[in-house]
Design an enzyme around this catalytic site. Sequence first.
Site, PDB file in Angstrom:
ATOM      1  CG  ASP A 102      -1.866   1.158   1.259  1.00  0.00           C
ATOM      2  OD1 ASP A 102      -2.283   1.611   0.183  1.00  0.00           O
ATOM      3  OD2 ASP A 102      -2.190   1.632   2.364  1.00  0.00           O
ATOM      4  CD  GLU A 115      -4.672   1.471  -2.676  1.00  0.00           C
ATOM      5  OE1 GLU A 115      -5.325   0.737  -1.932  1.00  0.00           O
ATOM      6  OE2 GLU A 115      -4.392   2.650  -2.420  1.00  0.00           O
ATOM      7  CG  ASP A 141      -1.233   3.186   5.901  1.00  0.00           C
ATOM      8  OD1 ASP A 141      -1.416   3.843   4.874  1.00  0.00           O
ATOM      9  OD2 ASP A 141      -1.420   3.639   7.047  1.00  0.00           O
TER      10      ASP A 141
END
Length: 187
Positions: free
Chosen positions: A7, A68, A141
């Site tokens: 992330d 991501e 996260d």
Amino acid sequence: MRVLGVDPGLTRCGLGVVDGRGGRTVACVAVDVVRSSADTPLAERLLGVADAVEEWIRVHRPDVVAIERVFSQNNVRTVMGTAQASGVVALTAARAGLPVAFHTPSEVKAAVTGAGRADKQQVTAMITRVLGLAEAPRPADAADALALAVCHCWRAPMLERMAQAQARSAELARRHKARLAAAAKGR
């Protein structure tokens, strides 16, 4: 399949490694967050992300890195930092010879919770349940990194089958066009 989910972010970059054991069976290997201060120069922050990802690749030996996909937000500054971190992660993975897969936030949320608009608490709750963790990964996260890895474990086989089907379809279309061209010449 072992997946390193990332992330991306400059202040907090989530890292999570998951083993996919076929079907929907997944297990958490490791999870953490790389942190850096907003006061640190950008180049040093990006270097910190790259160094951490390089170390995680060396230690955990993933088969693929799932990142991501950056999407447009209202805060351009945040998007730029996220995109820069994402690029550094992709570069680090490529240098290690690993394939990189990008998943949108809605793909990840839909894969893990069943709803593409799930909030962070729902993602964290489901990833805790799916991986059988004793406690929820913190901060969000970290949970998001694990969710990316799980998403890839579950989506990769389907995406591979689709790519194979498209390749077969393209080959059949090519052969059909060649037969039509040959038949037209024979007239």
